[in-house]
Design a protein around this motif. Structure first.
Motif, PDB file in Angstrom:
ATOM      1  N   ALA A  14     -24.558  89.454   2.233  1.00 41.30           N
ATOM      2  CA  ALA A  14     -25.297  87.937   2.812  1.00 41.30           C
ATOM      3  C   ALA A  14     -26.466  88.200   3.314  1.00 41.30           C
ATOM      4  O   ALA A  14     -26.716  89.308   4.068  1.00 41.30           O
ATOM      5  N   HIS A  15     -27.339  87.515   2.988  1.00 42.52           N
ATOM      6  CA  HIS A  15     -28.759  87.340   3.763  1.00 42.52           C
ATOM      7  C   HIS A  15     -29.612  88.750   3.695  1.00 42.52           C
ATOM      8  O   HIS A  15     -30.555  89.111   4.516  1.00 42.52           O
ATOM      9  N   GLN A  16     -29.517  89.251   2.403  1.00 42.51           N
ATOM     10  CA  GLN A  16     -30.100  90.728   2.055  1.00 42.51           C
ATOM     11  C   GLN A  16     -31.631  90.130   1.199  1.00 42.51           C
ATOM     12  O   GLN A  16     -32.218  90.992   1.086  1.00 42.51           O
ATOM     13  N   GLN A  17     -31.523  89.001   0.849  1.00 45.29           N
ATOM     14  CA  GLN A  17     -32.636  88.459   0.038  1.00 45.29           C
ATOM     15  C   GLN A  17     -33.142  87.152   0.374  1.00 45.29           C
ATOM     16  O   GLN A  17     -32.769  86.230   1.067  1.00 45.29           O
ATOM     17  N   GLN A  18     -34.519  86.955  -0.135  1.00 48.28           N
ATOM     18  CA  GLN A  18     -35.192  85.705   0.132  1.00 48.28           C
ATOM     19  C   GLN A  18     -34.400  84.816  -0.858  1.00 48.28           C
ATOM     20  O   GLN A  18     -34.263  85.258  -1.921  1.00 48.28           O
ATOM     21  N   GLN A  19     -34.214  83.562  -0.523  1.00 57.14           N
ATOM     22  CA  GLN A  19     -33.854  82.796  -1.382  1.00 57.14           C
ATOM     23  C   GLN A  19     -34.712  82.183  -2.445  1.00 57.14           C
ATOM     24  O   GLN A  19     -36.020  81.754  -2.086  1.00 57.14           O
ATOM     25  N   ARG A  20     -34.338  81.894  -3.580  1.00 52.53           N
ATOM     26  CA  ARG A  20     -35.224  81.606  -4.894  1.00 52.53           C
ATOM     27  C   ARG A  20     -35.395  80.183  -4.523  1.00 52.53           C
ATOM     28  O   ARG A  20     -34.277  79.439  -4.045  1.00 52.53           O
TER      29      ARG A  20
END
Length: 327
Positions: A14-20
């Motif tokens: 969780a929360h490892q990437q920026q959201q598209r």
């Protein structure tokens, strides 16, 4: 320290990437929600990698993560789709943070390279396995399929063939090579380059396409079967790397046979009309990806191998999970 399934999800996924922008809701609910642009189809593919079948239990987890995601991205590339989202189902014998950390680092590094967001999945206890569902976007009416090949079309492949099989043989200690050559071929087995830019460029040009996961000798037959044609392959035209030839001690025939049967290459095999040769050259010029014409589509059914214009009767087969083969 992760103690249970939810700790694993929160700490590693969780929360490892920026959201598209097209992701409305991702990890944390029963389902993910995404927006699909008008006039696009969603291309969806699911694959599993199982320890002992697709990779050794003690394989580098970073390599395992890369291979798992890259093989699925390659399916999208074969359809001409642009990757967008992925779901991951991970089954682990135990919570092993020394394994999870490099696995996740490699997974998200590759996902970010292709702008793919992890939007959900599952973690369970059991024999080590990884199942991914990838989704991508392709303009309506432009998806590449296996069923459009026409008699007279040229048959192409991207990259080189056979390196993955050579790398696997070295991993299984079936062959011995110098350290530099071993490193190169093993890395090519685990770290294929999904040809997404090629798949996108082939829209409207290729008549049929697929990715090479079971060996070109097996996969090209799928185009023939779905298109109700036969495929003729000139083994002299198979693209071979210098490393593969070195692995085979200069035995060109052995290298050609590996090129035909090597699974998990994740190069693209596609057909295109001879009238589209110039368009193909222009479309692929910006991709910096090598491609080679290895044969043509002919009338009939099945596969015909030629060498110096004469039929070859090599008894070869590609990879099948349920059949013992030459791989």
């Amino acid at each position: 320290m992760a103690k249970n399934e939810f700790d694993i999800i929160n700490h590693y996924f969780a929360h490892q990437q920026q959201q598209r922008d097209d992701v409305v809701l991702a990890i944390g609910d029963d389902c993910a929600l995404v927006d699909v642009p008008a006039n696009y189809h969603v291309a969806i593919s699911t694959d599993s990698l199982v320890a002992g079948t697709h990779f050794l239990v003690d394989a580098d987890p970073a390599f395992v993560a890369y291979k798992a995601l890259a093989s699925n991205i390659s399916d999208l590339a074969a359809m001409g789709a642009t990757p967008a989202w992925v779901s991951l189902a991970l089954t682990l014998p135990t919570i092993d943070e020394a394994w999870l950390a490099p696995f996740c680092h490699s997974f998200f590094e590759l996902a970010n390279r292709y702008n793919i967001q992890l939007i959900g999945g599952d973690t369970t206890k059991g024999p080590l396995s990884i199942t991914l569902t990838v989704q991508g976007l392709v303009p309506r009416g432009q998806a590449l399929t296996r069923s459009g090949a026409q008699v007279g079309d040229d048959v192409y492949v991207t990259g080189n063939l056979g390196d993955s099989a050579a790398g696997l043989a070295l991993i299984l200690n079936q062959s011995q090579c110098d350290q530099r050559l071993t490193k190169v071929l093993v890395e090519r087995h685990f770290k294929a380059h999904p040809r997404v830019n090629v798949g996108e460029a082939l829209r409207g040009i290729a008549s049929a396409a697929l990715d090479i996961s079971d060996g070109v000798i097996a996969d090209v037959k799928h185009i023939g079967e779905r298109s109700q044609v036969a495929i003729e392959v000139d083994v002299e035209k198979l693209p071979l790397s210098a490393e593969l030839l070195a692995f085979c001690d200069g035995d060109c025939q052995q290298a050609q046979q590996l090129a035909l049967t090597s699974g998990e290459e994740y190069e693209l095999c596609f057909t295109a009309s001879k009238a589209n040769r110039d368009a193909l050259k222009m479309a692929l010029a910006h991709t910096n990806v090598k491609y080679s014409c290895i044969g043509q589509v002919i009338a009939g059914r099945g596969l015909l191998l030629l060498q110096l214009g004469k039929p070859v009767s090599w008894k070869l087969s590609g990879w099948d999970h349920f059949v013992v083969t030459n791989k």
